[in-house]
Design an enzyme around this catalytic site. Structure first.
Site, PDB file in Angstrom:
ATOM      1  N   GLY A   9       0.803  -1.226   0.000  1.00  0.00           N
ATOM      2  CA  GLY A   9       0.000   0.000   0.000  1.00  0.00           C
ATOM      3  C   GLY A   9       0.835   1.275   0.000  1.00  0.00           C
ATOM      4  N   PRO A  13       6.226   8.749  -4.721  1.00  0.00           N
ATOM      5  CA  PRO A  13       5.958   9.827  -5.677  1.00  0.00           C
ATOM      6  C   PRO A  13       6.751   9.604  -6.969  1.00  0.00           C
ATOM      7  CG  PRO A  13       6.414  10.702  -3.486  1.00  0.00           C
ATOM      8  CD  PRO A  13       6.738   9.243  -3.438  1.00  0.00           C
ATOM      9  N   ALA A  14       6.069   9.749  -8.110  1.00  0.00           N
ATOM     10  CA  ALA A  14       6.698   9.381  -9.384  1.00  0.00           C
ATOM     11  C   ALA A  14       7.886  10.286  -9.735  1.00  0.00           C
ATOM     12  CB  ALA A  14       5.661   9.428 -10.498  1.00  0.00           C
ATOM     13  N   GLY A  16      11.073  12.420  -8.448  1.00  0.00           N
ATOM     14  CA  GLY A  16      11.952  12.652  -7.299  1.00  0.00           C
ATOM     15  C   GLY A  16      13.111  13.544  -7.704  1.00  0.00           C
ATOM     16  N   LEU A  17      13.879  13.975  -6.711  1.00  0.00           N
ATOM     17  CA  LEU A  17      15.053  14.815  -6.984  1.00  0.00           C
ATOM     18  C   LEU A  17      16.310  13.951  -6.965  1.00  0.00           C
ATOM     19  CD1 LEU A  17      16.139  17.841  -7.231  1.00  0.00           C
ATOM     20  CD2 LEU A  17      16.730  17.579  -4.800  1.00  0.00           C
ATOM     21  N   GLY A  18      17.078  13.958  -8.051  1.00  0.00           N
ATOM     22  CA  GLY A  18      18.376  13.274  -8.086  1.00  0.00           C
ATOM     23  C   GLY A  18      19.427  14.099  -7.355  1.00  0.00           C
ATOM     24  N   ASP A  43      16.362  11.051  -4.204  1.00  0.00           N
ATOM     25  CA  ASP A  43      17.190   9.887  -4.564  1.00  0.00           C
ATOM     26  C   ASP A  43      18.641  10.143  -4.145  1.00  0.00           C
ATOM     27  OD1 ASP A  43      17.401   7.305  -6.237  1.00  0.00           O
ATOM     28  OD2 ASP A  43      19.071   8.531  -6.924  1.00  0.00           O
ATOM     29  N   TYR A  48      27.628   9.081  -3.680  1.00  0.00           N
ATOM     30  CA  TYR A  48      27.565  10.471  -4.143  1.00  0.00           C
ATOM     31  C   TYR A  48      28.328  11.414  -3.201  1.00  0.00           C
ATOM     32  CZ  TYR A  48      23.880   8.539  -7.135  1.00  0.00           C
ATOM     33  OH  TYR A  48      23.175   7.769  -8.017  1.00  0.00           O
ATOM     34  N   LYS A  77      21.378   3.868  -1.780  1.00  0.00           N
ATOM     35  CA  LYS A  77      21.929   2.696  -2.490  1.00  0.00           C
ATOM     36  C   LYS A  77      23.199   2.187  -1.820  1.00  0.00           C
ATOM     37  CE  LYS A  77      20.379   5.179  -6.572  1.00  0.00           C
ATOM     38  NZ  LYS A  77      20.821   6.563  -6.454  1.00  0.00           N
ATOM     39  N   HIS A 110      23.377  -0.953  -5.709  1.00  0.00           N
ATOM     40  CA  HIS A 110      23.637   0.072  -6.727  1.00  0.00           C
ATOM     41  C   HIS A 110      24.018  -0.525  -8.094  1.00  0.00           C
ATOM     42  CE1 HIS A 110      24.914   4.568  -6.854  1.00  0.00           C
ATOM     43  NE2 HIS A 110      24.594   4.169  -8.065  1.00  0.00           N
TER      44      HIS A 110
HETATM   45  N1  NDP Z   1      21.470   4.131 -10.044  1.00  0.00           N
HETATM   46  C1  NDP Z   1      22.446   4.652 -10.752  1.00  0.00           C
HETATM   47  O1  NDP Z   1      23.433   3.981 -11.095  1.00  0.00           O
HETATM   48  C2  NDP Z   1      22.373   6.078 -11.148  1.00  0.00           C
HETATM   49  C3  NDP Z   1      21.465   6.901 -10.538  1.00  0.00           C
HETATM   50  N2  NDP Z   1      21.378   8.225 -10.899  1.00  0.00           N
HETATM   51  C4  NDP Z   1      20.392   9.073 -10.205  1.00  0.00           C
HETATM   52  O2  NDP Z   1      19.603   9.764 -11.177  1.00  0.00           O
HETATM   53  C5  NDP Z   1      19.710  11.158 -10.973  1.00  0.00           C
HETATM   54  C6  NDP Z   1      19.553  11.924 -12.273  1.00  0.00           C
HETATM   55  O3  NDP Z   1      20.530  11.570 -13.212  1.00  0.00           O
HETATM   56  P1  NDP Z   1      21.804  12.483 -13.579  1.00  0.00           P
HETATM   57  O4  NDP Z   1      22.808  11.571 -14.149  1.00  0.00           O
HETATM   58  O5  NDP Z   1      22.160  13.313 -12.412  1.00  0.00           O
HETATM   59  O6  NDP Z   1      21.350  13.411 -14.757  1.00  0.00           O
HETATM   60  P2  NDP Z   1      20.021  14.128 -15.289  1.00  0.00           P
HETATM   61  O7  NDP Z   1      19.657  13.414 -16.549  1.00  0.00           O
HETATM   62  O8  NDP Z   1      19.030  14.313 -14.234  1.00  0.00           O
HETATM   63  O9  NDP Z   1      20.639  15.514 -15.728  1.00  0.00           O
HETATM   64  C7  NDP Z   1      21.162  16.437 -14.823  1.00  0.00           C
HETATM   65  C8  NDP Z   1      21.596  17.660 -15.621  1.00  0.00           C
HETATM   66  O10 NDP Z   1      20.447  18.281 -16.205  1.00  0.00           O
HETATM   67  C9  NDP Z   1      20.384  19.665 -15.794  1.00  0.00           C
HETATM   68  N3  NDP Z   1      18.970  20.002 -15.646  1.00  0.00           N
HETATM   69  C10 NDP Z   1      18.108  19.650 -14.659  1.00  0.00           C
HETATM   70  N4  NDP Z   1      16.874  20.118 -14.884  1.00  0.00           N
HETATM   71  C11 NDP Z   1      16.941  20.798 -16.058  1.00  0.00           C
HETATM   72  C12 NDP Z   1      16.004  21.534 -16.809  1.00  0.00           C
HETATM   73  N5  NDP Z   1      14.740  21.652 -16.412  1.00  0.00           N
HETATM   74  N6  NDP Z   1      16.436  22.130 -17.968  1.00  0.00           N
HETATM   75  C13 NDP Z   1      17.712  22.021 -18.372  1.00  0.00           C
HETATM   76  N7  NDP Z   1      18.658  21.321 -17.691  1.00  0.00           N
HETATM   77  C14 NDP Z   1      18.280  20.732 -16.546  1.00  0.00           C
HETATM   78  C15 NDP Z   1      21.167  19.713 -14.489  1.00  0.00           C
HETATM   79  O11 NDP Z   1      21.721  20.978 -14.285  1.00  0.00           O
HETATM   80  P3  NDP Z   1      21.371  21.913 -12.999  1.00  0.00           P
HETATM   81  O12 NDP Z   1      21.651  21.125 -11.765  1.00  0.00           O
HETATM   82  O13 NDP Z   1      22.281  23.077 -13.176  1.00  0.00           O
HETATM   83  O14 NDP Z   1      19.915  22.272 -13.154  1.00  0.00           O
HETATM   84  C16 NDP Z   1      22.277  18.698 -14.788  1.00  0.00           C
HETATM   85  O15 NDP Z   1      23.287  19.282 -15.563  1.00  0.00           O
HETATM   86  C17 NDP Z   1      21.079  11.301 -10.311  1.00  0.00           C
HETATM   87  O16 NDP Z   1      21.311  12.587  -9.782  1.00  0.00           O
HETATM   88  C18 NDP Z   1      21.051  10.155  -9.336  1.00  0.00           C
HETATM   89  O17 NDP Z   1      20.257  10.503  -8.217  1.00  0.00           O
HETATM   90  C19 NDP Z   1      22.147   8.715 -11.943  1.00  0.00           C
HETATM   91  C20 NDP Z   1      23.078   7.930 -12.562  1.00  0.00           C
HETATM   92  C21 NDP Z   1      23.288   6.548 -12.204  1.00  0.00           C
HETATM   93  O1  NHF Z   2      24.795   6.464  -9.590  1.00  0.00           O
HETATM   94  C1  NHF Z   2      25.869   6.573 -10.175  1.00  0.00           C
HETATM   95  C2  NHF Z   2      26.578   7.804 -10.365  1.00  0.00           C
HETATM   96  O2  NHF Z   2      27.898   7.723  -9.957  1.00  0.00           O
HETATM   97  C3  NHF Z   2      28.666   6.577 -10.231  1.00  0.00           C
HETATM   98  C4  NHF Z   2      29.993   6.883 -10.822  1.00  0.00           C
HETATM   99  O3  NHF Z   2      30.714   7.762 -10.023  1.00  0.00           O
HETATM  100  C5  NHF Z   2      27.947   5.594 -11.065  1.00  0.00           C
HETATM  101  O4  NHF Z   2      28.600   4.383 -10.957  1.00  0.00           O
HETATM  102  C6  NHF Z   2      26.575   5.385 -10.609  1.00  0.00           C
HETATM  103  O5  NHF Z   2      25.816   4.714 -11.529  1.00  0.00           O
END
Ligand code: NDP
Ligand code: NHF
Length: 316
Positions: A9, A13-14, A16-18, A43, A48, A77, A110
């Site tokens: 249940g 939220p669909a 989230g903030l990376g 997230d 990180y 993770k 991860h």
């Molecule tokens: N499980 C895994 O192995 C991984 C998980 N992740 C997760 O996914 C999240 C998101 O992926 P990530 O690789 O960071 O990249 P994203 O695809 O989210 O891209 C981030 C980039 O996009 C820019 N950006 C954000 N919003 C906008 C917008 N509205 N218009 C234009 N540019 C924008 C950001 O700049 P600015 O900050 O200046 O806005 C930044 O440069 C990660 O932060 C992490 O939490 C990511 C990679 C691997």
């Molecule tokens: O979440 C992630 C972002 O950073 C890592 C690299 O430094 C990646 O391995 C991973 O997938």
């Protein structure tokens, strides 16, 4: 706000903030801004290097009464250097301490790749443990224990191919509830979505905007820009939306969660507001045609002892 429903249940939220690459000195402000503007899903990951600062922001918003803990969805993770069964709970407890929380909503393995304890990022083959030395099921059973102990409400994996999921599912009754993978218009993951849907595994789309702030050494030469793609920018113009909003909206329409990273207040707000975009059949057809099996985060840095590229992604 759209949510992903779990068997017990709980609702995630669909959008989230990376937080990957969100620098120390900036990430707390980003998390606080996000929550003040309606985000309820953050997230995180130990690797990180910023969980302690995320934790400061969480402590502040909770103390100020902006949200209650049960209204937040916090994912983290397990890093690849803590896959041995005795290392999983200590790693999770460190994350909880850094985030200043008693429990996580979701904890993920991860990568299906193991390093020796203490190795933050491998420099040579000797820094790895093979999957024979630390089988995924060993790590997974410790994840199940973490859930039983109440340290996390849900458990899952990240960067798991269909083959890796099938292998794991065969060996356990308590299957992953989530697989977090790279997913965007150039890597639509249609087969994985179908497989996960049949098996009641949710998906989260990472690097949804093309991860443009990765370091140059992580980038391929001439990699395509997603946010400047002609099809995406034309659809964005048509709806008076931004390219990022089109992509985030497309993700939520396909039933996945999506975790765009930003440390910029305007873009943090813009990304959550993408729910207002109304993509039509023609837009969806045009985006479907962009699928190109292109990865920004290739995982090639983990191809070594006991891991071929094929082992990670089922592809050469
Ligand atoms: N499980 C895994 O192995 C991984 C998980 N992740 C997760 O996914 C999240 C998101 O992926 P990530 O690789 O960071 O990249 P994203 O695809 O989210 O891209 C981030 C980039 O996009 C820019 N950006 C954000 N919003 C906008 C917008 N509205 N218009 C234009 N540019 C924008 C950001 O700049 P600015 O900050 O200046 O806005 C930044 O440069 C990660 O932060 C992490 O939490 C990511 C990679 C691997
Ligand atoms: O979440 C992630 C972002 O950073 C890592 C690299 O430094 C990646 O391995 C991973 O997938």
């Amino acid at each position: 706000m759209k949510t992903l429903k779990f068997k017990n249940g709980d609702e995630m939220p669909a959008i989230g903030l990376g937080t990957w690459k969100s620098a120390k000195g900036e990430v707390a402000k980003a998390v606080k801004t996000a929550i003040q503007n309606g985000y309820r899903h953050i997230d995180c990951a130990a690797t990180y290097g910023n969980e302690a600062e995320v934790g400061e922001a969480l402590a502040e918003v909770l103390k100020e009464g902006i949200v209650k803990r049960e209204e937040l969805w916090i994912t983290s993770k397990l890093w690849n250097n803590s896959h041995k069964k005795e290392d999983v709970l200590p790693a999770l407890k460190q994350t909880l301490k850094d985030l200043q929380l008693d429990y996580l909503d979701l904890y993920l393995i991860h990568w299906p790749v193991a390093f020796k304890p203490g190795v933050a990022f491998p420099e040579n083959d000797d820094d790895y443990l093979s999957l024979e030395e630390v089988p995924i099921i060993e790590t997974w059973e410790a994840m199940i224990d973490a859930k039983k102990e109440g340290l996390t409400k849900h458990i899952g994996v990240s960067n798991f191919s269909q083959t890796k999921l099938e292998d794991l599912i065969k060996k356990t009754d308590d299957i992953p509830e989530m697989n977090q993978v790279e997913l965007h218009p150039y890597l639509q993951q249609n087969e994985l979505i179908e497989f996960c849907s049949k098996n009641n595994i949710h998906l989260t789309a990472y690097s949804p905007l093309g991860s443009g702030d990765r370091s140059d050494e992580m980038k391929a030469k001439d990699e395509p820009s997603l946010l400047e793609n002609k099809v995406i920018t034309t659809i964005a113009k048509k709806h008076g939306a931004s390219p990022a909003q089109v992509i985030i909206n497309w993700d939520t329409l396909r039933g996945t969660a999506v975790i765009p990273k930003s440390t910029n207040e305007t873009r943090i707000i813009e990304n959550l507001e993408s729910t207002g975009v109304k993509l039509d059949e023609d837009d969806l057809q045009k985006i479907a045609e962009l699928d190109d099996n292109f990865r920004y985060v290739t995982g090639k840095f983990f191809v070594t002892k006991g891991n071929s590229y094929k082992d990670i992604y089922d592809e050469e």
